[in-house]
Motif scaffolding. Structure first.
Motif, PDB file in Angstrom:
ATOM      1  N   ARG A 114       3.331   1.326   8.861  1.00  0.00           N
ATOM      2  CA  ARG A 114       3.930   1.355   7.417  1.00  0.00           C
ATOM      3  C   ARG A 114       5.229   0.540   7.827  1.00  0.00           C
ATOM      4  O   ARG A 114       5.716   0.036   6.799  1.00  0.00           O
ATOM      5  CB  ARG A 114       4.452   2.882   7.281  1.00  0.00           C
ATOM      6  N   ALA A 115       5.925   0.480   9.033  1.00  0.00           N
ATOM      7  CA  ALA A 115       7.235  -0.237   9.148  1.00  0.00           C
ATOM      8  C   ALA A 115       6.808  -1.647   8.884  1.00  0.00           C
ATOM      9  O   ALA A 115       7.656  -2.559   8.356  1.00  0.00           O
ATOM     10  CB  ALA A 115       7.637   0.143  10.414  1.00  0.00           C
ATOM     11  N   ILE A 116       5.839  -2.114   9.587  1.00  0.00           N
ATOM     12  CA  ILE A 116       5.188  -3.622   9.397  1.00  0.00           C
ATOM     13  C   ILE A 116       4.970  -3.982   7.806  1.00  0.00           C
ATOM     14  O   ILE A 116       5.692  -4.914   7.387  1.00  0.00           O
ATOM     15  CB  ILE A 116       4.016  -3.832  10.301  1.00  0.00           C
ATOM     16  N   CYS A 117       4.167  -3.205   7.404  1.00  0.00           N
ATOM     17  CA  CYS A 117       3.923  -3.588   5.774  1.00  0.00           C
ATOM     18  C   CYS A 117       5.423  -3.466   5.075  1.00  0.00           C
ATOM     19  O   CYS A 117       5.572  -4.214   4.247  1.00  0.00           O
ATOM     20  CB  CYS A 117       3.249  -2.212   5.384  1.00  0.00           C
ATOM     21  N   GLU A 118       6.291  -2.567   5.173  1.00  0.00           N
ATOM     22  CA  GLU A 118       7.382  -2.494   4.601  1.00  0.00           C
ATOM     23  C   GLU A 118       8.186  -3.751   4.754  1.00  0.00           C
ATOM     24  O   GLU A 118       8.959  -4.260   3.774  1.00  0.00           O
ATOM     25  CB  GLU A 118       8.399  -1.321   5.015  1.00  0.00           C
ATOM     26  N   THR A 119       8.126  -4.443   6.116  1.00  0.00           N
ATOM     27  CA  THR A 119       8.802  -5.543   6.141  1.00  0.00           C
ATOM     28  C   THR A 119       8.241  -6.760   5.767  1.00  0.00           C
ATOM     29  O   THR A 119       8.631  -7.695   5.100  1.00  0.00           O
ATOM     30  CB  THR A 119       8.783  -5.944   7.736  1.00  0.00           C
ATOM     31  N   VAL A 120       7.020  -6.772   5.394  1.00  0.00           N
ATOM     32  CA  VAL A 120       6.144  -8.020   4.848  1.00  0.00           C
ATOM     33  C   VAL A 120       6.256  -7.852   3.286  1.00  0.00           C
ATOM     34  O   VAL A 120       6.633  -8.833   2.589  1.00  0.00           O
ATOM     35  CB  VAL A 120       4.705  -7.804   5.153  1.00  0.00           C
ATOM     36  N   HIS A 121       6.080  -6.595   2.970  1.00  0.00           N
ATOM     37  CA  HIS A 121       6.262  -6.416   1.392  1.00  0.00           C
ATOM     38  C   HIS A 121       7.248  -5.235   0.950  1.00  0.00           C
ATOM     39  O   HIS A 121       6.726  -4.111   0.811  1.00  0.00           O
ATOM     40  CB  HIS A 121       4.657  -6.168   0.653  1.00  0.00           C
ATOM     41  N   PRO A 122       8.433  -5.525   1.097  1.00  0.00           N
ATOM     42  CA  PRO A 122       9.289  -4.692   0.872  1.00  0.00           C
ATOM     43  C   PRO A 122       9.055  -4.005  -0.728  1.00  0.00           C
ATOM     44  O   PRO A 122       8.677  -4.426  -1.653  1.00  0.00           O
ATOM     45  CB  PRO A 122      10.732  -5.252   0.803  1.00  0.00           C
ATOM     46  N   ALA A 123       9.324  -2.658  -0.550  1.00  0.00           N
ATOM     47  CA  ALA A 123       9.311  -1.806  -1.744  1.00  0.00           C
ATOM     48  C   ALA A 123      10.310  -2.130  -2.799  1.00  0.00           C
ATOM     49  O   ALA A 123      11.608  -2.482  -2.431  1.00  0.00           O
ATOM     50  CB  ALA A 123       9.384  -0.337  -1.613  1.00  0.00           C
ATOM     51  N   ILE A 124      10.041  -2.132  -4.143  1.00  0.00           N
ATOM     52  CA  ILE A 124      11.024  -2.379  -4.973  1.00  0.00           C
ATOM     53  C   ILE A 124      11.775  -1.251  -5.398  1.00  0.00           C
ATOM     54  O   ILE A 124      11.485  -0.187  -5.354  1.00  0.00           O
ATOM     55  CB  ILE A 124      10.338  -2.542  -6.269  1.00  0.00           C
ATOM     56  N   ALA A 125      13.096  -1.624  -5.405  1.00  0.00           N
ATOM     57  CA  ALA A 125      14.195  -0.330  -5.603  1.00  0.00           C
ATOM     58  C   ALA A 125      13.930   0.344  -6.784  1.00  0.00           C
ATOM     59  O   ALA A 125      13.930  -0.453  -7.910  1.00  0.00           O
ATOM     60  CB  ALA A 125      15.682  -1.077  -5.204  1.00  0.00           C
ATOM     61  N   ASP A 126      14.259   1.481  -6.967  1.00  0.00           N
ATOM     62  CA  ASP A 126      14.278   2.175  -8.119  1.00  0.00           C
ATOM     63  C   ASP A 126      15.347   1.749  -9.029  1.00  0.00           C
ATOM     64  O   ASP A 126      16.677   1.633  -8.500  1.00  0.00           O
ATOM     65  CB  ASP A 126      14.188   3.682  -8.086  1.00  0.00           C
ATOM     66  N   ASP A 127      15.482   1.426 -10.259  1.00  0.00           N
ATOM     67  CA  ASP A 127      16.512   1.261 -11.073  1.00  0.00           C
ATOM     68  C   ASP A 127      17.245   2.521 -11.611  1.00  0.00           C
ATOM     69  O   ASP A 127      16.537   3.366 -12.049  1.00  0.00           O
ATOM     70  CB  ASP A 127      15.996   0.595 -12.408  1.00  0.00           C
TER      71      ASP A 127
END
Length: 62
Positions: free
Chosen positions: A41-54
């Motif tokens: 999960r940490a690696i995936c988050e580094t590769v494709h960061p989640a879009i921050a909520d507006d």
């Protein structure tokens, strides 16, 4: 598909929570699996960061 940079990957592994780095070598299979999932999960988050909520959008209940 983008190629992973080894230094970014190494940095992600080293900054993962301590229990993950220790848990990967645990003698209990369940703990190893949980640690592996968290590391992935940490690696995936580094590769494709989640879009921050507006913050200007109102949350709507479903």
């Amino acid at each position: 598909m983008e190629r992973l940079d080894p230094s970014t990957l190494a940095s992600t592994i080293l900054t993962a929570p301590g229990w993950v780095r220790v848990g990967i070598t645990a003698p209990v299979q369940r703990i190893r699996e949980q640690a592996a999932h968290e590391l992935a999960r940490a690696i995936c988050e580094t590769v494709h960061p989640a879009i921050a909520d507006d913050r200007s959008q109102l949350p709507l209940p479903l």
